[in-house]
Write a protein that holds these residues in place. Structure first.
Motif, PDB file in Angstrom:
ATOM      1  N   GLY A  28      36.565  76.124  32.752  1.00  0.00           N
ATOM      2  CA  GLY A  28      36.811  77.190  33.703  1.00  0.00           C
ATOM      3  C   GLY A  28      35.528  77.908  34.071  1.00  0.00           C
ATOM      4  N   LYS A  29      35.541  78.509  35.267  1.00  0.00           N
ATOM      5  CA  LYS A  29      34.429  79.354  35.695  1.00  0.00           C
ATOM      6  C   LYS A  29      35.029  80.619  36.272  1.00  0.00           C
ATOM      7  CE  LYS A  29      30.456  79.669  38.797  1.00  0.00           C
ATOM      8  NZ  LYS A  29      29.590  80.266  37.761  1.00  0.00           N
ATOM      9  N   GLU A  30      34.541  81.764  35.816  1.00  0.00           N
ATOM     10  CA  GLU A  30      35.075  83.016  36.349  1.00  0.00           C
ATOM     11  C   GLU A  30      34.219  83.499  37.513  1.00  0.00           C
ATOM     12  OE1 GLU A  30      35.071  85.927  33.238  1.00  0.00           O
ATOM     13  OE2 GLU A  30      32.903  86.071  33.239  1.00  0.00           O
ATOM     14  N   ILE A  31      34.908  84.002  38.525  1.00  0.00           N
ATOM     15  CA  ILE A  31      34.262  84.611  39.682  1.00  0.00           C
ATOM     16  C   ILE A  31      34.727  86.064  39.696  1.00  0.00           C
ATOM     17  CG2 ILE A  31      33.947  84.546  42.179  1.00  0.00           C
ATOM     18  CD1 ILE A  31      33.014  81.975  40.866  1.00  0.00           C
ATOM     19  N   VAL A  32      33.792  86.978  39.491  1.00  0.00           N
ATOM     20  CA  VAL A  32      34.146  88.389  39.376  1.00  0.00           C
ATOM     21  C   VAL A  32      33.784  89.111  40.671  1.00  0.00           C
ATOM     22  CG1 VAL A  32      33.749  90.538  38.109  1.00  0.00           C
ATOM     23  CG2 VAL A  32      33.796  88.347  36.885  1.00  0.00           C
ATOM     24  N   PHE A  33      34.794  89.663  41.325  1.00  0.00           N
ATOM     25  CA  PHE A  33      34.571  90.469  42.529  1.00  0.00           C
ATOM     26  C   PHE A  33      34.472  91.944  42.140  1.00  0.00           C
ATOM     27  CE2 PHE A  33      36.446  86.560  43.970  1.00  0.00           C
ATOM     28  CZ  PHE A  33      35.711  86.247  45.093  1.00  0.00           C
ATOM     29  N   ASP A  34      35.372  92.385  41.294  1.00  0.00           N
ATOM     30  CA  ASP A  34      35.293  93.719  40.697  1.00  0.00           C
ATOM     31  C   ASP A  34      36.179  93.696  39.447  1.00  0.00           C
ATOM     32  OD1 ASP A  34      38.031  94.384  41.389  1.00  0.00           O
ATOM     33  OD2 ASP A  34      37.329  94.867  43.403  1.00  0.00           O
ATOM     34  N   GLU A  35      36.339  94.840  38.795  1.00  0.00           N
ATOM     35  CA  GLU A  35      37.047  94.865  37.516  1.00  0.00           C
ATOM     36  C   GLU A  35      38.470  94.326  37.615  1.00  0.00           C
ATOM     37  OE1 GLU A  35      38.043  98.071  33.957  1.00  0.00           O
ATOM     38  OE2 GLU A  35      36.869  98.680  35.683  1.00  0.00           O
ATOM     39  N   THR A  98      47.817  82.789  42.370  1.00  0.00           N
ATOM     40  CA  THR A  98      47.063  81.579  42.723  1.00  0.00           C
ATOM     41  C   THR A  98      46.325  81.818  44.041  1.00  0.00           C
ATOM     42  OG1 THR A  98      48.958  80.642  43.886  1.00  0.00           O
ATOM     43  CG2 THR A  98      48.689  80.039  41.558  1.00  0.00           C
ATOM     44  N   TYR A  99      45.253  81.074  44.222  1.00  0.00           N
ATOM     45  CA  TYR A  99      44.431  81.205  45.430  1.00  0.00           C
ATOM     46  C   TYR A  99      44.177  79.823  46.010  1.00  0.00           C
ATOM     47  CZ  TYR A  99      43.499  85.798  43.451  1.00  0.00           C
ATOM     48  OH  TYR A  99      43.639  87.050  42.925  1.00  0.00           O
ATOM     49  N   ASP A 100      44.082  79.748  47.333  1.00  0.00           N
ATOM     50  CA  ASP A 100      43.693  78.488  47.977  1.00  0.00           C
ATOM     51  C   ASP A 100      42.209  78.251  47.749  1.00  0.00           C
ATOM     52  OD1 ASP A 100      46.209  77.921  48.900  1.00  0.00           O
ATOM     53  OD2 ASP A 100      45.880  78.798  50.880  1.00  0.00           O
ATOM     54  N   ILE A 101      41.850  76.997  47.582  1.00  0.00           N
ATOM     55  CA  ILE A 101      40.465  76.635  47.297  1.00  0.00           C
ATOM     56  C   ILE A 101      40.224  75.238  47.841  1.00  0.00           C
ATOM     57  CG2 ILE A 101      41.026  75.696  45.000  1.00  0.00           C
ATOM     58  CD1 ILE A 101      38.374  76.906  44.011  1.00  0.00           C
ATOM     59  N   TYR A 102      39.022  74.971  48.307  1.00  0.00           N
ATOM     60  CA  TYR A 102      38.679  73.618  48.760  1.00  0.00           C
ATOM     61  C   TYR A 102      37.174  73.420  48.647  1.00  0.00           C
ATOM     62  CZ  TYR A 102      37.078  75.427  53.303  1.00  0.00           C
ATOM     63  OH  TYR A 102      36.408  76.087  54.295  1.00  0.00           O
ATOM     64  N   PRO A 113      40.019  86.976  47.854  1.00  0.00           N
ATOM     65  CA  PRO A 113      41.129  87.678  47.201  1.00  0.00           C
ATOM     66  C   PRO A 113      41.247  89.121  47.679  1.00  0.00           C
ATOM     67  CG  PRO A 113      39.306  87.373  45.664  1.00  0.00           C
ATOM     68  CD  PRO A 113      38.911  86.710  46.943  1.00  0.00           C
ATOM     69  N   GLU A 114      42.504  89.549  47.796  1.00  0.00           N
ATOM     70  CA  GLU A 114      42.767  90.943  48.136  1.00  0.00           C
ATOM     71  C   GLU A 114      42.757  91.753  46.853  1.00  0.00           C
ATOM     72  OE1 GLU A 114      43.315  92.198  51.188  1.00  0.00           O
ATOM     73  OE2 GLU A 114      42.968  90.216  52.070  1.00  0.00           O
ATOM     74  N   PRO A 115      42.232  92.977  46.887  1.00  0.00           N
ATOM     75  CA  PRO A 115      42.299  93.826  45.686  1.00  0.00           C
ATOM     76  C   PRO A 115      43.757  94.047  45.296  1.00  0.00           C
ATOM     77  CG  PRO A 115      40.858  94.771  47.347  1.00  0.00           C
ATOM     78  CD  PRO A 115      41.560  93.606  47.997  1.00  0.00           C
TER      79      PRO A 115
END
Ligand code: FES
Length: 122
Positions: A28-35, A98-102, A113-115
């Protein structure tokens, strides 16, 4: 690399979050936008999956560090198991968003992503 995944047909906004080379297979890889807005990305058998990195059990940002088996992820803290395709807990309550990804060339493109308001289950 034979990883192929077309852009989902939707009018969502996508952003580049990393190179495919930064996502080792079956890790896995985490992508952090905010807390409160964090996404865990996985490359499993040449398919990308993106779910919330925040476990709904105790609102812990640890899903990217979970244990992968088939197409499930087990939270490393208390063992809740989620299906990466739907985000649904297996044999329990809760759901990972879940989020769309390609993949665009080597660029991993993620639905912006929406907050979200934090929620968790005790
Ligand atoms: S925080 Fe994930 S199972 Fe408890």
């Amino acid at each position: 690399m034979s990883l192929e995944q077309d852009k989902p047909s939707s009018d969502k906004e996508f952003i580049r979050v990393c190179s495919i080379k930064e996502i080792p297979r079956r890790c896995g890889k985490e992508i952090v936008f905010d807390e409160e807005t964090q996404v865990a990305i996985f490359n499993i058998d040449d398919t990308l999956y993106a779910v919330s990195n925040i476990c709904p059990h105790q609102h812990a940002p640890v899903i990217a560090d979970g244990y992968i088996e088939d197409c499930t992820i087990t939270c490393p803290l208390h063992g809740w198991v989620y299906d990466l395709r739907s985000g649904r807990a297996i044999g329990g309550t809760g759901k990972l968003k879940t989020y769309d990804i390609y993949l665009d060339g080597e660029n991993v493109m993620l639905e912006r992503p929406e907050p979200e308001e934090p929620t968790w289950t005790i």
